[in-house]
Scaffold this motif. Structure first.
Motif, mmCIF file in Angstrom:
data_model
loop_
_atom_site.group_PDB
_atom_site.id
_atom_site.type_symbol
_atom_site.label_atom_id
_atom_site.label_comp_id
_atom_site.label_asym_id
_atom_site.label_seq_id
_atom_site.Cartn_x
_atom_site.Cartn_y
_atom_site.Cartn_z
ATOM 1 N N GLN A 48 -41.486 -6.919 14.294
ATOM 2 C CA GLN A 48 -41.301 -6.549 12.895
ATOM 3 C C GLN A 48 -42.314 -7.321 12.040
ATOM 4 O OE1 GLN A 48 -37.411 -7.408 11.422
ATOM 5 N NE2 GLN A 48 -37.825 -6.615 9.377
ATOM 6 N N VAL A 49 -43.032 -6.580 11.210
ATOM 7 C CA VAL A 49 -44.034 -7.210 10.355
ATOM 8 C C VAL A 49 -43.350 -7.923 9.199
ATOM 9 C CG1 VAL A 49 -45.993 -6.804 8.840
ATOM 10 C CG2 VAL A 49 -45.773 -5.502 10.966
ATOM 11 N N GLN A 50 -43.764 -9.158 8.971
ATOM 12 C CA GLN A 50 -43.265 -9.917 7.814
ATOM 13 C C GLN A 50 -44.430 -10.551 7.083
ATOM 14 O OE1 GLN A 50 -40.105 -12.613 9.289
ATOM 15 N NE2 GLN A 50 -38.692 -11.364 8.092
ATOM 16 N N LEU A 51 -44.441 -10.385 5.779
ATOM 17 C CA LEU A 51 -45.397 -11.049 4.907
ATOM 18 C C LEU A 51 -44.583 -11.832 3.884
ATOM 19 C CD1 LEU A 51 -47.850 -8.046 4.288
ATOM 20 C CD2 LEU A 51 -48.092 -9.876 5.956
ATOM 21 N N VAL A 52 -44.778 -13.144 3.862
ATOM 22 C CA VAL A 52 -43.957 -13.991 3.003
ATOM 23 C C VAL A 52 -44.860 -14.757 2.043
ATOM 24 C CG1 VAL A 52 -42.263 -15.838 2.922
ATOM 25 C CG2 VAL A 52 -42.233 -14.203 4.822
ATOM 26 N N GLU A 53 -44.716 -14.438 0.759
ATOM 27 C CA GLU A 53 -45.520 -15.092 -0.274
ATOM 28 C C GLU A 53 -44.855 -16.366 -0.768
ATOM 29 O OE1 GLU A 53 -45.786 -10.549 -1.207
ATOM 30 O OE2 GLU A 53 -44.218 -11.999 -0.658
ATOM 31 N N SER A 54 -45.658 -17.288 -1.224
ATOM 32 C CA SER A 54 -45.161 -18.503 -1.852
ATOM 33 C C SER A 54 -46.198 -19.003 -2.849
ATOM 34 C CB SER A 54 -44.854 -19.586 -0.809
ATOM 35 O OG SER A 54 -46.027 -19.927 -0.095
ATOM 36 N N GLY A 55 -45.768 -19.907 -3.732
ATOM 37 C CA GLY A 55 -46.702 -20.533 -4.658
ATOM 38 C C GLY A 55 -46.638 -20.045 -6.089
ATOM 39 N N GLY A 56 -45.820 -19.045 -6.344
ATOM 40 C CA GLY A 56 -45.702 -18.560 -7.709
ATOM 41 C C GLY A 56 -44.960 -19.564 -8.583
ATOM 42 N N GLY A 57 -44.929 -19.291 -9.888
ATOM 43 C CA GLY A 57 -44.221 -20.176 -10.800
ATOM 44 C C GLY A 57 -44.647 -19.975 -12.230
ATOM 45 N N LEU A 58 -44.281 -20.938 -13.060
ATOM 46 C CA LEU A 58 -44.609 -20.912 -14.481
ATOM 47 C C LEU A 58 -45.741 -21.893 -14.753
ATOM 48 C CD1 LEU A 58 -43.930 -20.177 -17.453
ATOM 49 C CD2 LEU A 58 -42.253 -22.044 -17.402
ATOM 50 N N VAL A 59 -46.752 -21.421 -15.467
ATOM 51 C CA VAL A 59 -47.908 -22.259 -15.766
ATOM 52 C C VAL A 59 -48.394 -21.936 -17.168
ATOM 53 C CG1 VAL A 59 -49.560 -20.623 -14.763
ATOM 54 C CG2 VAL A 59 -50.132 -23.059 -14.853
ATOM 55 N N GLN A 60 -48.994 -22.908 -17.814
ATOM 56 C CA GLN A 60 -49.558 -22.677 -19.139
ATOM 57 C C GLN A 60 -50.899 -21.967 -19.033
ATOM 58 O OE1 GLN A 60 -49.650 -26.523 -21.125
ATOM 59 N NE2 GLN A 60 -47.691 -26.102 -22.124
ATOM 60 N N ALA A 61 -51.247 -21.269 -20.078
ATOM 61 C CA ALA A 61 -52.553 -20.615 -20.125
ATOM 62 C C ALA A 61 -53.653 -21.636 -19.883
ATOM 63 C CB ALA A 61 -52.746 -19.931 -21.470
ATOM 64 N N GLY A 62 -54.622 -21.244 -19.074
ATOM 65 C CA GLY A 62 -55.708 -22.140 -18.704
ATOM 66 C C GLY A 62 -55.456 -22.902 -17.416
ATOM 67 N N GLY A 63 -54.226 -22.843 -16.941
ATOM 68 C CA GLY A 63 -53.861 -23.550 -15.729
ATOM 69 C C GLY A 63 -54.213 -22.795 -14.467
ATOM 70 N N SER A 64 -53.795 -23.361 -13.342
ATOM 71 C CA SER A 64 -54.123 -22.798 -12.032
ATOM 72 C C SER A 64 -52.879 -22.723 -11.154
ATOM 73 C CB SER A 64 -55.166 -23.670 -11.317
ATOM 74 O OG SER A 64 -56.377 -23.732 -12.046
ATOM 75 N N LEU A 65 -52.896 -21.772 -10.252
ATOM 76 C CA LEU A 65 -51.891 -21.641 -9.202
ATOM 77 C C LEU A 65 -52.586 -21.172 -7.937
ATOM 78 C CD1 LEU A 65 -48.839 -19.838 -10.900
ATOM 79 C CD2 LEU A 65 -48.881 -22.174 -10.013
ATOM 80 N N ARG A 66 -51.993 -21.529 -6.803
ATOM 81 C CA ARG A 66 -52.500 -21.036 -5.523
ATOM 82 C C ARG A 66 -51.368 -20.337 -4.790
ATOM 83 N NH1 ARG A 66 -54.133 -24.075 0.067
ATOM 84 N NH2 ARG A 66 -55.915 -22.787 0.675
ATOM 85 N N LEU A 67 -51.551 -19.059 -4.548
ATOM 86 C CA LEU A 67 -50.567 -18.290 -3.798
ATOM 87 C C LEU A 67 -50.941 -18.297 -2.322
ATOM 88 C CD1 LEU A 67 -50.120 -15.156 -6.104
ATOM 89 C CD2 LEU A 67 -48.985 -17.387 -6.228
ATOM 90 N N SER A 68 -49.921 -18.310 -1.476
ATOM 91 C CA SER A 68 -50.110 -18.208 -0.035
ATOM 92 C C SER A 68 -49.261 -17.072 0.497
ATOM 93 C CB SER A 68 -49.695 -19.508 0.663
ATOM 94 O OG SER A 68 -50.469 -20.602 0.222
ATOM 95 N N CYS A 69 -49.713 -16.487 1.578
ATOM 96 C CA CYS A 69 -48.957 -15.416 2.236
ATOM 97 C C CYS A 69 -49.054 -15.629 3.737
ATOM 98 C CB CYS A 69 -49.496 -14.063 1.841
ATOM 99 S SG CYS A 69 -48.803 -12.681 2.776
ATOM 100 N N ALA A 70 -47.925 -15.903 4.358
ATOM 101 C CA ALA A 70 -47.865 -16.099 5.798
ATOM 102 C C ALA A 70 -47.445 -14.799 6.469
ATOM 103 C CB ALA A 70 -46.881 -17.207 6.133
ATOM 104 N N ALA A 71 -48.232 -14.373 7.442
ATOM 105 C CA ALA A 71 -47.981 -13.100 8.118
ATOM 106 C C ALA A 71 -47.479 -13.322 9.538
ATOM 107 C CB ALA A 71 -49.255 -12.267 8.147
ATOM 108 N N SER A 72 -46.602 -12.450 9.970
ATOM 109 C CA SER A 72 -46.136 -12.461 11.356
ATOM 110 C C SER A 72 -45.808 -11.042 11.788
ATOM 111 C CB SER A 72 -44.903 -13.359 11.511
ATOM 112 O OG SER A 72 -43.837 -12.891 10.713
ATOM 113 N N GLY A 73 -45.787 -10.826 13.109
ATOM 114 C CA GLY A 73 -45.435 -9.519 13.637
ATOM 115 C C GLY A 73 -46.577 -8.526 13.664
#
Length: 123
Positions: free
Chosen positions: A1-26
């Motif tokens: 079974q294919v699974q894609l699991v995202e992480s790293g989202g959230g609340l940030v102020q304008a001008g800021g940075s975030l890094r999203l990750s996605c771990a895949a399996s299956g």
């Protein structure tokens, strides 16, 4: 079974940075083009970035070009989205998705999807 699991989202102020990750399996991760797709409230989903199987080719929507960077680590079955200089209009649910097409700049090319992660940018 294919699974894609995202992480790293959230609340940030304008001008800021975030890094999203996605771990895949299956699935054979290195055989798929990977993409990040977002959906803002009241808007259609749009492909913001995609990366080829080897990572040698990338695509960015005009709205994020120069601010977002997509990358992948085939040894870890993971794709990333580094988001810098975030703007309130980047607020959306961000989905990781996998495509068997070589070029995948439209959502219809993506067969497998994660559950999404919320990114909220405050002004």
């Amino acid at each position: 079974q294919v699974q894609l699991v995202e992480s790293g989202g959230g609340l940030v102020q304008a001008g800021g940075s975030l890094r999203l990750s996605c771990a895949a399996s299956g699935l054979t991760f290195s055989a798929y083009t990977m993409g990040w797709i977002r959906q803002a409230p009241g808007k259609e989903r749009e492909v913001v970035a995609s990366i080829s199987r080897s990572g040698g080719s990338t695509y960015y929507a005009d709205s994020v070009k120069g601010r977002f960077t997509i990358s992948r680590d085939n040894a870890k079955n993971t794709v990333y989205l580094q988001m810098n200089s975030l703007k309130p209009e980047d607020t959306a649910v961000y989905y990781c998705a996998a495509s068997s097409w070589l070029i995948s700049t439209t959502i219809d090319k993506y067969a497998y999807w994660g559950q999404g992660t919320q990114v909220t940018v405050s002004s």
